[in-house]
Scaffold this motif. Sequence first.
Motif, mmCIF file in Angstrom:
data_model
loop_
_atom_site.group_PDB
_atom_site.id
_atom_site.type_symbol
_atom_site.label_atom_id
_atom_site.label_comp_id
_atom_site.label_asym_id
_atom_site.label_seq_id
_atom_site.Cartn_x
_atom_site.Cartn_y
_atom_site.Cartn_z
ATOM 1 N N PHE A 154 40.233 47.112 38.110
ATOM 2 C CA PHE A 154 41.005 46.366 39.100
ATOM 3 C C PHE A 154 40.851 44.868 38.858
ATOM 4 N N HIS A 155 39.605 44.424 38.670
ATOM 5 C CA HIS A 155 39.360 43.002 38.437
ATOM 6 C C HIS A 155 39.929 42.550 37.093
ATOM 7 N N GLU A 156 39.816 43.391 36.089
ATOM 8 C CA GLU A 156 40.396 43.062 34.782
ATOM 9 C C GLU A 156 41.917 42.946 34.874
ATOM 10 N N ALA A 157 42.530 43.769 35.731
ATOM 11 C CA ALA A 157 43.990 43.714 35.900
ATOM 12 C C ALA A 157 44.420 42.408 36.547
ATOM 13 N N LEU A 158 43.595 41.848 37.434
ATOM 14 C CA LEU A 158 43.919 40.546 38.017
ATOM 15 C C LEU A 158 44.062 39.489 36.926
ATOM 16 N N VAL A 159 43.285 39.649 35.860
ATOM 17 C CA VAL A 159 43.358 38.726 34.729
ATOM 18 C C VAL A 159 44.536 39.078 33.823
ATOM 19 N N SER A 160 44.610 40.333 33.409
ATOM 20 C CA SER A 160 45.595 40.725 32.385
ATOM 21 C C SER A 160 47.030 40.629 32.879
ATOM 22 N N LEU A 161 47.233 40.617 34.201
ATOM 23 C CA LEU A 161 48.586 40.575 34.755
ATOM 24 C C LEU A 161 48.983 39.191 35.262
ATOM 25 N N CYS A 162 48.152 38.176 35.004
ATOM 26 C CA CYS A 162 48.417 36.856 35.591
ATOM 27 C C CYS A 162 49.591 36.139 34.935
ATOM 28 N N GLY A 163 49.968 36.548 33.721
ATOM 29 C CA GLY A 163 51.151 35.985 33.081
ATOM 30 C C GLY A 163 50.909 34.781 32.196
ATOM 31 N N ASN A 164 49.658 34.309 32.073
ATOM 32 C CA ASN A 164 49.354 33.162 31.221
ATOM 33 C C ASN A 164 48.536 33.633 30.027
ATOM 34 N N PRO A 165 49.149 33.749 28.830
ATOM 35 C CA PRO A 165 48.459 34.360 27.690
ATOM 36 C C PRO A 165 47.104 33.738 27.328
ATOM 37 N N PRO A 166 46.976 32.392 27.227
ATOM 38 C CA PRO A 166 45.653 31.849 26.892
ATOM 39 C C PRO A 166 44.591 32.195 27.931
ATOM 40 N N LEU A 167 44.969 32.128 29.214
ATOM 41 C CA LEU A 167 44.005 32.450 30.264
ATOM 42 C C LEU A 167 43.648 33.929 30.231
ATOM 43 N N ILE A 168 44.616 34.773 29.924
ATOM 44 C CA ILE A 168 44.365 36.208 29.821
ATOM 45 C C ILE A 168 43.322 36.488 28.740
ATOM 46 N N VAL A 169 43.454 35.808 27.606
ATOM 47 C CA VAL A 169 42.504 36.033 26.507
ATOM 48 C C VAL A 169 41.118 35.514 26.871
ATOM 49 N N LEU A 170 41.049 34.277 27.361
ATOM 50 C CA LEU A 170 39.750 33.674 27.645
ATOM 51 C C LEU A 170 39.040 34.369 28.810
ATOM 52 N N ALA A 171 39.769 34.555 29.915
ATOM 53 C CA ALA A 171 39.158 35.226 31.064
ATOM 54 C C ALA A 171 38.921 36.697 30.758
ATOM 55 N N GLY A 172 39.803 37.298 29.950
ATOM 56 C CA GLY A 172 39.622 38.700 29.579
ATOM 57 C C GLY A 172 38.358 38.919 28.775
ATOM 58 N N ALA A 173 37.995 37.950 27.932
ATOM 59 C CA ALA A 173 36.743 38.057 27.181
ATOM 60 C C ALA A 173 35.547 38.040 28.114
ATOM 61 N N LEU A 174 35.594 37.174 29.118
ATOM 62 C CA LEU A 174 34.506 37.139 30.110
ATOM 63 C C LEU A 174 34.449 38.443 30.898
ATOM 64 N N GLU A 175 35.626 38.962 31.288
ATOM 65 C CA GLU A 175 35.668 40.223 32.032
ATOM 66 C C GLU A 175 35.081 41.362 31.198
ATOM 67 N N ALA A 176 35.452 41.418 29.913
ATOM 68 C CA ALA A 176 34.942 42.482 29.051
ATOM 69 C C ALA A 176 33.436 42.392 28.903
ATOM 70 N N LEU A 177 32.938 41.172 28.766
ATOM 71 C CA LEU A 177 31.494 40.966 28.630
ATOM 72 C C LEU A 177 30.759 41.392 29.897
ATOM 73 N N TRP A 178 31.264 40.979 31.042
ATOM 74 C CA TRP A 178 30.636 41.365 32.309
ATOM 75 C C TRP A 178 30.754 42.871 32.551
ATOM 76 N N SER A 179 31.943 43.442 32.284
ATOM 77 C CA SER A 179 32.164 44.864 32.544
ATOM 78 C C SER A 179 31.224 45.740 31.728
ATOM 79 N N SER A 180 30.965 45.359 30.473
ATOM 80 C CA SER A 180 30.084 46.172 29.642
ATOM 81 C C SER A 180 28.705 46.269 30.262
ATOM 82 N N HIS A 181 28.258 45.197 30.906
ATOM 83 C CA HIS A 181 26.937 45.199 31.528
ATOM 84 C C HIS A 181 26.947 45.921 32.873
ATOM 85 N N GLU A 182 27.969 45.670 33.679
ATOM 86 C CA GLU A 182 28.001 46.288 35.004
ATOM 87 C C GLU A 182 28.154 47.806 34.909
#
Length: 263
Positions: A154-182
């Motif tokens: 759900f939280h990753e979708a807030l990033v991936s659906l925001c419509g701004n490609p650079p932000l999707i990539v940068l924030a998506g990397a942070l989301e992936a890093l956090w998600s792997s740990h959580e």
Amino acid sequence: MEPRVRVHRLAEQVADRIRAQIISGELADGDPLPKADELIRRYQVSAPTLREAMRILEAEGLITVRRGRLGGAVVHRPSPANLGYNLGLVLAAQRSGIGDVAAALRHVEPACAALCAARGDRAHTVVPRLRELHEEYLASIGDLPTVVGVSRRFHEALVSLCGNPPLIVLAGALEALWSSHEEGWASRTEPRGVPLSQREESGAVHGRILELIEAGESEAVHQLVAAHLASAQRNPQPVGSLAIDLTLLRELMLPPGEAGEAY
């Protein structure tokens, strides 16, 4: 030295050509690369040169080499997860902890949620996916590892659906890093470690986030997501440990290889 330099340069040229095919989509995610003999003929290089090219691409996360008798290489298009893996390595080398990743997300994810709410096409590009994930969350609320995974999506979708490609990539990397740990933390935690009432509270907030995005309330959803992250994020490591877990990064972000030799 000259022959070795020549091999390295040829390997880079082969890697460049295969990389271009991956970036352009000519080679799709999950496609197998041709066998070594065919690639050697195609590029007119030696086996050592091809192996070096494969190592370059594998180090970049663009292929996974499956080793052994049935070995070969499988294509992986670049993704925020790949970037998240490399970001984790850099942060670990700088002695930065997973708590720093959580703090970064508390700044960038609310901005992504606000952009979701500002999208003119949100009714059919954003809302249906968030509603699907919210319903899945409520249906799996009794299973801690499952509900944590759905919550992360759900939280990753807030990033991936925001419509701004650079932000999707940068924030998506942070989301992936956090998600792997959580998610790794949730798999090691007893269900009573997160009370059902707390999971229900998070589900209610997700529902409110969905409502605000559907209504186009950018400022309100920004504030709500920021407050939600501040209260809901918890250290996914054992007590007293804030280090980035490189094992979790490897297991949850990059496809595992198999022992042996393919190229």
